[in-house]
Design an enzyme around this catalytic site. Structure first.
Site, PDB file in Angstrom:
ATOM      1  N   ASP A  43      -3.726 -62.552   9.966  1.00  0.00           N
ATOM      2  CA  ASP A  43      -3.653 -63.432  11.130  1.00  0.00           C
ATOM      3  C   ASP A  43      -2.553 -64.478  10.949  1.00  0.00           C
ATOM      4  O   ASP A  43      -2.280 -65.264  11.859  1.00  0.00           O
ATOM      5  CB  ASP A  43      -5.002 -64.072  11.450  1.00  0.00           C
ATOM      6  N   SER A  44      -1.894 -64.439   9.804  1.00  0.00           N
ATOM      7  CA  SER A  44      -0.669 -65.225   9.608  1.00  0.00           C
ATOM      8  C   SER A  44       0.370 -64.894  10.671  1.00  0.00           C
ATOM      9  O   SER A  44       1.312 -65.668  10.885  1.00  0.00           O
ATOM     10  CB  SER A  44      -0.091 -64.970   8.213  1.00  0.00           C
ATOM     11  N   ASP A  75      -7.046 -58.514   9.049  1.00  0.00           N
ATOM     12  CA  ASP A  75      -7.872 -59.709   9.194  1.00  0.00           C
ATOM     13  C   ASP A  75      -8.762 -59.620  10.424  1.00  0.00           C
ATOM     14  O   ASP A  75      -8.336 -59.110  11.474  1.00  0.00           O
ATOM     15  CB  ASP A  75      -6.990 -60.950   9.348  1.00  0.00           C
ATOM     16  N   LYS A  92     -10.669 -58.035   6.373  1.00  0.00           N
ATOM     17  CA  LYS A  92     -10.714 -59.231   5.532  1.00  0.00           C
ATOM     18  C   LYS A  92     -11.314 -60.377   6.330  1.00  0.00           C
ATOM     19  O   LYS A  92     -10.933 -60.603   7.482  1.00  0.00           O
ATOM     20  CB  LYS A  92      -9.323 -59.616   5.024  1.00  0.00           C
ATOM     21  N   GLU A 151     -12.799 -64.601   5.993  1.00  0.00           N
ATOM     22  CA  GLU A 151     -12.692 -65.833   5.221  1.00  0.00           C
ATOM     23  C   GLU A 151     -14.030 -66.551   5.156  1.00  0.00           C
ATOM     24  O   GLU A 151     -14.664 -66.788   6.191  1.00  0.00           O
ATOM     25  CB  GLU A 151     -11.666 -66.771   5.872  1.00  0.00           C
ATOM     26  N   GLU A 183      -6.788 -67.831  -2.589  1.00  0.00           N
ATOM     27  CA  GLU A 183      -5.585 -68.528  -2.124  1.00  0.00           C
ATOM     28  C   GLU A 183      -5.585 -69.990  -2.540  1.00  0.00           C
ATOM     29  O   GLU A 183      -6.557 -70.716  -2.304  1.00  0.00           O
ATOM     30  CB  GLU A 183      -5.469 -68.416  -0.599  1.00  0.00           C
TER      31      GLU A 183
END
Length: 263
Positions: free
Chosen positions: A45-46, A84, A112, A114, A180
């Site tokens: 999602d960057s 993501d 993925k 978070e 991270e």
């Protein structure tokens, strides 16, 4: 070429062979990375920041991720492709399953997400329904408004909380973990404590693998450049050589160096 699987990364961890991964968002770069030997890619999602120009990852939608996942899959048909689930796409286990189905149908091999122990039920539900999960701890960009910015995580007592979260995610069925922006010492503890492969970004060279946002690896990031980033294109001269240099430095442990690490 055979498709890359999670089993290969598990073998790398067991044999202590470091591996390099990278973000990819389109067909052309995915093909370039695959041609040069990168077999694990992330549609992150960057893309909200690097592709869409937002100041955070929060505006990214599931449809955005699916679109870019399809493009990357066409460019790298045999890679292990992580995608993501973006902000608020997995607020409940049921919502996570619905959105995971969308990105898996688009070509992802794994999703993925978070967060820590609060995701245990979500991870269990996904894995029970044949959706492999990669966890993400430390600096989780979707939580930028909680953290008050992009800051190193896991110092002091928070380190034990992060380790406990990592163990909880693994026990729930997560098969990979991204760490991270955490201190090297904590990254080492987590990597050694888990049986699943750990991929670092801003976590020193002690993790099983490394990941970089492709724009950071090529030195084309606008604005703030993270401490852990390295411009491989500046030294290598062309993109293909830069990819090869990135892989070689990760595999040898040269990158990330002390100058890219936190304590």
């Amino acid at each position: 070429m055979k498709p890359t699987t999670i089993s290969l990364l598990q073998k790398c961890k067991q044999e202590k062979k470091r591996f390099a991964t990278i973000t990819a968002y389109d067909y052309s770069f995915a093909k370039l990375f695959a041609d040069e030997g990168i077999n694990v890619m992330l549609v992150g999602d960057s893309l909200g920041m690097t592709i869409q120009g937002h100041d955070s990852t929060l505006p990214v939608t599931v449809e955005d991720i699916a679109y870019h996942t399809r493009a990357v899959r066409r460019g790298a048909p045999n890679c292990l492709l992580l995608s993501d689930l973006p902000f608020m796409a997995y607020a409940t286990p049921e919502q996570a399953c619905e959105n995971a189905a969308i990105v898996m149908r688009a070509g992802a091999n794994m999703v993925k997400i978070e967060g820590g122990a609060w995701l245990v039920d979500t991870v269990k539900m996904l894995t029970e329904r044949a959706v492999p999960v990669c966890g993400h701890l430390g600096l989780t960009p979707q939580s930028v408004n909680i953290f008050g910015g992009y800051k190193i995580q896991g110092r002091g007592d928070a380190g034990q909380v992060l380790l406990d979260d990592a163990l909880a995610l693994e026990a729930a069925g997560a098969q990979l973990l991204v760490l991270e922006c955490v201190p090297v010492e904590l990254a080492k503890r987590v990597t050694e404590a888990l049986s699943i492969p750990v991929i670092g970004i801003g976590a020193g060279n002690v993790t099983d693998g490394q990941i970089l946002v492709m724009h950071d690896a090529f030195g084309i990031t606008g604005g703030h450049i993270p401490k852990f980033a390295k411009n491989f294109l500046a030294e290598a001269g062309d993109m293909r050589a830069a990819v090869r240099q990135y892989m070689a430095e990760v595999e040898s442990g040269v990158y990330p160096g002390e100058e890219h690490s936190f304590h």
